[in-house]
Motif scaffolding. Sequence first.
Motif, PDB file in Angstrom:
ATOM      1  N   UNK A 156       0.844  -1.192   0.000  1.00 47.40           N
ATOM      2  CA  UNK A 156       0.000   0.000   0.000  1.00 47.40           C
ATOM      3  C   UNK A 156       0.878   1.240   0.000  1.00 47.40           C
ATOM      4  N   UNK A 157       0.622   2.120  -0.960  1.00 52.82           N
ATOM      5  CA  UNK A 157       1.258   3.433  -0.996  1.00 52.82           C
ATOM      6  C   UNK A 157       0.194   4.458  -0.621  1.00 52.82           C
ATOM      7  N   UNK A 158       0.456   5.232   0.390  1.00 51.78           N
ATOM      8  CA  UNK A 158      -0.514   6.230   0.834  1.00 51.78           C
ATOM      9  C   UNK A 158       0.221   7.491   1.252  1.00 51.78           C
ATOM     10  N   UNK A 189      -9.299  15.911   2.699  1.00 52.80           N
ATOM     11  CA  UNK A 189      -8.177  16.073   3.623  1.00 52.80           C
ATOM     12  C   UNK A 189      -6.837  15.964   2.913  1.00 52.80           C
ATOM     13  N   UNK A 190      -6.865  15.896   1.580  1.00 55.28           N
ATOM     14  CA  UNK A 190      -5.628  15.789   0.817  1.00 55.28           C
ATOM     15  C   UNK A 190      -5.012  14.411   0.826  1.00 55.28           C
ATOM     16  N   UNK A 191      -5.762  13.374   1.185  1.00 49.75           N
ATOM     17  CA  UNK A 191      -5.215  12.033   1.315  1.00 49.75           C
ATOM     18  C   UNK A 191      -5.385  11.229   0.030  1.00 49.75           C
ATOM     19  N   UNK A 192      -4.468  10.270  -0.161  1.00 55.94           N
ATOM     20  CA  UNK A 192      -4.538   9.340  -1.292  1.00 55.94           C
ATOM     21  C   UNK A 192      -3.975   7.993  -0.845  1.00 55.94           C
ATOM     22  N   UNK A 193      -4.352   6.933  -1.567  1.00 53.07           N
ATOM     23  CA  UNK A 193      -3.768   5.620  -1.326  1.00 53.07           C
ATOM     24  C   UNK A 193      -3.973   4.748  -2.549  1.00 53.07           C
ATOM     25  N   UNK A 194      -3.072   3.775  -2.717  1.00 49.69           N
ATOM     26  CA  UNK A 194      -3.127   2.877  -3.869  1.00 49.69           C
ATOM     27  C   UNK A 194      -2.514   1.541  -3.483  1.00 49.69           C
ATOM     28  N   UNK A 195      -3.152   0.455  -3.873  1.00 49.80           N
ATOM     29  CA  UNK A 195      -2.624  -0.890  -3.679  1.00 49.80           C
ATOM     30  C   UNK A 195      -1.830  -1.291  -4.913  1.00 49.80           C
ATOM     31  N   UNK A 203       0.158  25.015  -8.441  1.00 48.84           N
ATOM     32  CA  UNK A 203       1.292  24.539  -7.664  1.00 48.84           C
ATOM     33  C   UNK A 203       2.303  23.845  -8.569  1.00 48.84           C
ATOM     34  N   UNK A 204       3.531  23.816  -8.110  1.00 48.86           N
ATOM     35  CA  UNK A 204       4.599  23.193  -8.882  1.00 48.86           C
ATOM     36  C   UNK A 204       4.559  21.683  -8.695  1.00 48.86           C
ATOM     37  N   UNK A 205       4.487  20.876  -9.761  1.00 52.42           N
ATOM     38  CA  UNK A 205       4.463  19.417  -9.616  1.00 52.42           C
ATOM     39  C   UNK A 205       5.730  18.920  -8.910  1.00 52.42           C
ATOM     40  N   UNK A 206       5.580  17.838  -8.140  1.00 47.93           N
ATOM     41  CA  UNK A 206       6.702  17.257  -7.412  1.00 47.93           C
ATOM     42  C   UNK A 206       6.749  15.757  -7.669  1.00 47.93           C
ATOM     43  N   UNK A 207       7.963  15.235  -7.831  1.00 45.48           N
ATOM     44  CA  UNK A 207       8.172  13.818  -8.110  1.00 45.48           C
ATOM     45  C   UNK A 207       8.882  13.150  -6.931  1.00 45.48           C
ATOM     46  N   UNK A 208       8.732  11.840  -6.816  1.00 45.91           N
ATOM     47  CA  UNK A 208       9.510  11.064  -5.859  1.00 45.91           C
ATOM     48  C   UNK A 208       9.623   9.631  -6.358  1.00 45.91           C
ATOM     49  N   UNK A 209      10.697   8.960  -6.006  1.00 44.37           N
ATOM     50  CA  UNK A 209      10.900   7.552  -6.319  1.00 44.37           C
ATOM     51  C   UNK A 209      10.767   6.737  -5.040  1.00 44.37           C
ATOM     52  N   UNK A 210       9.990   5.658  -5.088  1.00 41.60           N
ATOM     53  CA  UNK A 210       9.814   4.797  -3.930  1.00 41.60           C
ATOM     54  C   UNK A 210      10.007   3.352  -4.347  1.00 41.60           C
ATOM     55  N   UNK A 230       3.966   1.929   2.502  1.00 41.62           N
ATOM     56  CA  UNK A 230       4.829   3.109   2.478  1.00 41.62           C
ATOM     57  C   UNK A 230       3.949   4.349   2.517  1.00 41.62           C
ATOM     58  N   UNK A 231       4.335   5.278   3.352  1.00 40.99           N
ATOM     59  CA  UNK A 231       3.611   6.545   3.446  1.00 40.99           C
ATOM     60  C   UNK A 231       4.529   7.671   2.979  1.00 40.99           C
ATOM     61  N   UNK A 232       4.034   8.474   2.055  1.00 42.57           N
ATOM     62  CA  UNK A 232       4.806   9.631   1.577  1.00 42.57           C
ATOM     63  C   UNK A 232       3.886  10.842   1.518  1.00 42.57           C
ATOM     64  N   UNK A 233       4.326  11.914   2.131  1.00 40.60           N
ATOM     65  CA  UNK A 233       3.542  13.142   2.165  1.00 40.60           C
ATOM     66  C   UNK A 233       4.192  14.200   1.279  1.00 40.60           C
ATOM     67  N   UNK A 234       3.415  14.735   0.336  1.00 38.11           N
ATOM     68  CA  UNK A 234       3.905  15.770  -0.572  1.00 38.11           C
ATOM     69  C   UNK A 234       3.608  17.152   0.002  1.00 38.11           C
ATOM     70  N   UNK A 235       4.534  18.064  -0.181  1.00 37.57           N
ATOM     71  CA  UNK A 235       4.335  19.477   0.150  1.00 37.57           C
ATOM     72  C   UNK A 235       4.601  20.280  -1.116  1.00 37.57           C
ATOM     73  N   UNK A 236       3.552  20.763  -1.766  1.00 35.97           N
ATOM     74  CA  UNK A 236       3.681  21.468  -3.034  1.00 35.97           C
ATOM     75  C   UNK A 236       3.855  22.959  -2.807  1.00 35.97           C
TER      76      UNK A 236
END
Length: 579
Positions: A37-39, A79-85, A100-107, A115-121
Motif C-alpha cells: 500500500x502506498x498512501x 483532507x488531501x489524502x490518497x492511497x493505492x494498492x 502549484x509546482x508538480x513534485x516527483x519522488x521515487x519509492x 509506504x507513506x509519503x507526504x507531498x508538500x507542493x
Amino acid sequence: MRRAVSYWVVGCIVSAWLLSPISSPSNSPEAATSLGLISGTVKDDAGKPLAGAVVALFTAQPGQTIGGSLLKSLTTDAEGRFKANVLPGMYRLRAAADGFRPTFTLITLDTANKITHNFALRRVGSIVESRGDKGDYRWIGRSVSRNVLHYHSEEDYEESTNHAVAAENTTPKPPSTFHGVVQFTSIKAGDTSFAGTNFALSSSFGDNLEVALLGQGGLGSAAPQRIAAIASLRPHTKHQVTAMAGFGQMMVRDRNELRPLDQFSFAMTDSWQVAKPVLLIYGFDYSTFTNTFGKGRDSVLPRFAVQYTPDARTTLRAALNPGTGELRQTQEGLNTENIQARFESQSAEIAMAGNAPVVDRSRRFELGFERVLGEDGDSSIEAAAFYDMLSGHGVGVLALPLEASPETQTAFQQVARQVVAMNGAARGVRVMYAKHLTDYLTASVGYSFGQAQRFNEAALNELTPAQMFTGGNFQVASAKLDLNLTHRTGTRVSTVVRLSPSAVVFAIDPFAGRMSVYDPNVSIYVTQMLPTFGLPVKCQALVDVRNLLNQTSGVENERTQLLAARLQRSVRGAISFQW
C-alpha cells in the motif's frame, strides 16, 4: 468526402476503445501476488490539505527519473489524502495541483508492505512554471507533441525516506491507461459559423510506447475536418521519438466556387537529452495535397532546436521550425505524460494559383532566453529575436464597399472574399514580463517591434494578389491577466489586450503563442468546471471571445476597404468531457 471522413472518425473511436490495453502492474516476472500500500497526503507549503490534487503512479527502473508507464491516477480527498494498492517494485510518484509546482519522488516496495509519503507542493513562482507550454518542446519546436525529457532541477524531486510497515490485505483494482477528451463546440466568426465535435484518445503499450488518435469534424465550410494518429516512443532513456500522420480536408475557393481539398501530412521528431542541461530536437514536417488538381504540390520543412538550461532559473534556446497552423490552435486538446496535441479552431486558408492550391512553406528562426526573477521566483522575463520566411501563407481577404447597408455588405462578402498568398519576410524582437500578483492572479506584459507584412493601399485601386501586401514597420503592445479560482469555484478567466497598427497582418504570431492566440484588441477566455454527479470524468464549459471590439485589420479609401477575414470578431463556446 465529408461523410467518409465522419465514418472513418466513428470507426477509429470504436476501434481505439476496443483495443485499448489494460497494463499489468508487474515490474518484473518475479513480482509477488501479495499487495503493498502506498498512501500519503498532498498539502501546500503552509500545511493546508489540497483537495482534488492528482497523484500519478508510474513504473520506474533503477536510475530512471523520467518516463515510465502510467499505472494509476489518484485524486486526493477533502483532507488531501490518497492511497493505492500495488505489487512490490519500484515506482515514480508525481503530485500536481492547479497553481502549484508538480513534485516527483521515487519509492521502492521490496515486499508487500506499506509506504507513506507526504507531498508538500509549492505555489508556482512564475509564468514559466504555470504556463501550459513549460516542459513542452513546442516552446522551441512548434506544433510537435509534448516532450518529457526536459531538464528538472534537483528540487523538483523528493528523496523518499519512508520505512515499510505492516501490509494491508485488499484486492487491487486493475489499472487503466486509457485517457481521452470529447468536446462539442460551436463558433461564430464574421460571416461564417459552424458546429462540430472534437475528440482525442490515448493509450499506453508497455513502458515506452504511447499512442493517440485525434479527430475533428463539423458542419460548415470553415469547420476543421481532420484525423491524426500520434505515437511517442522512448527507445532509450535519453531519446524520445514522436511521429504524427494525419489526413484533413478544407474548402478552397476556385472561381468563386467552393471545392474540397484533401491534404496528407506526416511529421517526425527526435528529442535527445544530450546532457543534463542540453536538449536537442530535430525532425521534419511533410505535407501534400491528394486531390487531382493539387497533386505535385507538397513540402518538406525541417525542424531543429536546441535548449540549454544551465540552472533552474535560466533557459537559452535557438530553433528553426515551420510556422504553419499556429494561429488556428486552441488551448484545448489532449495532454498526457508523453503526448500533447491541440485542437484547431478553424480550417486552414489555402490560396490558389490558377487552378492549383499553394503550399504554405513559411518558417521561423528564433533565438532567445528566459530568466526567473526574485527570491521566491514569482516573476520572469523573456526576450527573443525572430526572423520569419513567408512563402505561400494563405490570408483570407474581404473587399467591401464603404457606402453600403449591412445587408449589402454581408451579401457582398460571399463573392468578394478571396484567399491570397503572403510571401516575403518578417523580423522583430519581443520582450515579455510576467508576475504573480496573488495566489490566484497573474499579470503579463509584452512588447514586440520590427518589420512585417501589411496591407498595401495601392491594392485598393487594383485588387491583384501580387499587390495585396507590402513590407512595413510594426509595434505591438500586449497585456494579459489570468485569474485562477479553480480550487474555489472551478473558474478560470484569461483576458488579453493588444494595441497594434490595424494594417499589419501577421502570418506567425510575434509572441509565438505565449500570450494566447494573436488578435487585434481584446480577447477573453473563460472556463468553468461543471458537476459530474459522481461520474469518473471531468466536465468543463468554456467561452472564447476573440477581437471583442471587432477592430478590423486593413486599409480603406473613400470607396472600398480591405480586411483580413479571419481577424473579425469570433465567439466560440464548448463543453468538454475528459477522463
